[in-house]
Design an enzyme around this catalytic site. Structure first.
Site, PDB file in Angstrom:
ATOM      1  N   ARG A 135       0.859  -1.184   0.000  1.00  0.00           N
ATOM      2  CA  ARG A 135       0.000   0.000   0.000  1.00  0.00           C
ATOM      3  C   ARG A 135       0.893   1.231   0.000  1.00  0.00           C
ATOM      4  NH1 ARG A 135      -3.450  -2.911  -1.350  1.00  0.00           N
ATOM      5  NH2 ARG A 135      -5.498  -3.294  -0.415  1.00  0.00           N
ATOM      6  N   GLU A 170      -3.913   7.361  -5.138  1.00  0.00           N
ATOM      7  CA  GLU A 170      -4.128   6.560  -6.357  1.00  0.00           C
ATOM      8  C   GLU A 170      -5.437   7.039  -6.956  1.00  0.00           C
ATOM      9  OE1 GLU A 170      -3.935   2.357  -5.580  1.00  0.00           O
ATOM     10  OE2 GLU A 170      -1.949   2.519  -4.714  1.00  0.00           O
ATOM     11  N   HIS A 217      -1.207   0.094  -9.684  1.00  0.00           N
ATOM     12  CA  HIS A 217      -1.849  -0.873  -8.771  1.00  0.00           C
ATOM     13  C   HIS A 217      -2.429  -2.070  -9.548  1.00  0.00           C
ATOM     14  CE1 HIS A 217      -3.702  -1.214  -4.497  1.00  0.00           C
ATOM     15  NE2 HIS A 217      -3.484  -2.407  -5.018  1.00  0.00           N
TER      16      HIS A 217
HETATM   17  C1  DGY Z   1      -5.375  -6.302  -2.533  1.00  0.00           C
HETATM   18  O1  DGY Z   1      -6.080  -7.293  -2.753  1.00  0.00           O
HETATM   19  O2  DGY Z   1      -5.273  -5.791  -1.430  1.00  0.00           O
HETATM   20  C2  DGY Z   1      -4.626  -5.770  -3.686  1.00  0.00           C
HETATM   21  O3  DGY Z   1      -3.992  -4.588  -3.418  1.00  0.00           O
HETATM   22  C3  DGY Z   1      -5.547  -5.631  -4.883  1.00  0.00           C
HETATM   23  O4  DGY Z   1      -4.750  -5.892  -5.956  1.00  0.00           O
END
Ligand code: DGY
Length: 331
Positions: free
Chosen positions: A241, A270, A289
């Site tokens: 993240r 994002e 992402h």
């Molecule tokens: C998640 O599942 O947390 C991912 O970041 C999505 O790709």
């Protein structure tokens, strides 16, 4: 379309068109799903509005689900988040209100690890710069010192967060003959690497790859101090993240050459605006992402989210419940 039958089924709000047909079809067997029809995510206000009369929400990582939303929609009994990460959901608020929260672990492990490794390789071997040079006509005759990158084979990879995805990245690293170090809150049994403290990992690694969830403990954990402890040639990879990184500090570290490069699949915010100052930094590779972005993986994530939602509405304990306390509260 509303039919007499669907009118009798409990309403759920699904915040995006789901990949594949099967997940929605399964949802329709027991609920009346209202699917957000646009490409863009619904705003917080739109989620609040559309969840009126709903017993469940099937959300993406883009939707904030907090106490105020849950208080406004007290009929909501489950939030099924189609992601392994659930930092967009105020889990404590959900637990207090007896709302079950589910996520989708496991099914995106390998796919995300593939991307982390692709970023590592891409940054190490300057793939994006090289490709751009070809298109821009900068490809001159072969030269012994042009586009020199970093060796991946034999290098040391430091994994921060030795969970499922971290372990899958470590396995890939073994295939490249890398030495693997890891740091986590606790020792990870069977993890293919050597456990070290955070500072040792930063100082000893040629590549640092992050696989921690975003929470109070990890927010901003990669700041000026962490980057200063890394080697000047080290490459930082983040597929977890954006919030775990202090982006201004990362930019400074790249500009000053405190680290050798960075490859990010996640940023704050994002989408990252094209004029964001971070994008001026040298030796930076950014993808939008896409860690879990393959067709089969996204379908499995949707299936798992539907499983969680349907189980909760049927009064069963969902397999991937992130707040078991809420389940206990209900009983
Ligand atoms: C998640 O599942 O947390 C991912 O970041 C999505 O790709």
């Amino acid at each position: 379309m509303s039919t007499p039958d669907s009118d009798r089924l409990p309403r759920v709000f699904v915040t995006r068109t789901l990949p594949g047909r099967a997940p929605l079809e399964r949802l329709e067997t027991a609920t009346a799903p209202d699917v957000w029809e646009l490409e863009r995510p619904p705003t917080y206000e739109e989620v609040t509005e559309r969840s009126a009369g709903c017993v469940g929400l099937l959300t993406m990582l883009t939707e904030r689900v907090d106490a105020a939303l849950l208080d406004c929609r007290p009929g909501v009994r489950v939030v099924a988040n189609m992601a392994v990460g659930y930092d967009n959901v105020d889990v404590a608020a959900a637990t207090e209100r007896g709302v079950l929260v589910t996520n989708t672990p496991g099914v995106l492990t390998e796919t995300t690890a593939d991307l982390a490794f692709a970023l590592l390789l891409g940054a190490a071997r300057r793939i994006n710069e090289s490709e751009r040079a070809v298109r821009e006509g900068a490809w001159g005759p072969w030269h012994p010192t042009w586009m020199l990158g970093s060796a991946v084979h034999g290098a040391t990879l430091g994994i921060v967060g030795p969970g499922r995805i971290g372990a899958a990245v470590a396995q890939r690293a073994q295939g490249f003959g890398m030495r693997v170090l890891y740091h986590g809150r606790r020792r990870a049994r069977g993890f293919p690497g050597e456990s070290v403290d955070f500072r040792t990992l930063l100082a000893a690694s040629d590549f640092v790859s992050v696989h921690v969830p975003l929470n109070e403990e990890t927010e901003g954990m990669f700041g000026a101090d962490a980057f200063a402890r890394m080697q000047p040639h080290a490459i930082f990879v983040n597929t977890s993240r954006g919030g775990v990184v202090d982006q201004a500090a990362l930019r400074d570290a790249l500009v000053r050459g405190e680290i050798g490069g960075a490859a990010l699949d996640v940023t704050t915010p994002e989408p990252l605006p094209p004029d964001d100052a971070l994008l001026d930094a040298p030796n930076l590779l950014v993808t939008p992402h896409i860690g879990s972005a393959t067709g089969p993986t996204r379908e499995r994530m949707a299936e798992l989210a539907v499983d969680g939602l349907l189980a909760a509405l049927a009064g069963e304990r969902p397999d991937h419940l992130v707040n078991p306390e809420a389940w206990e509260r209900r009983r």
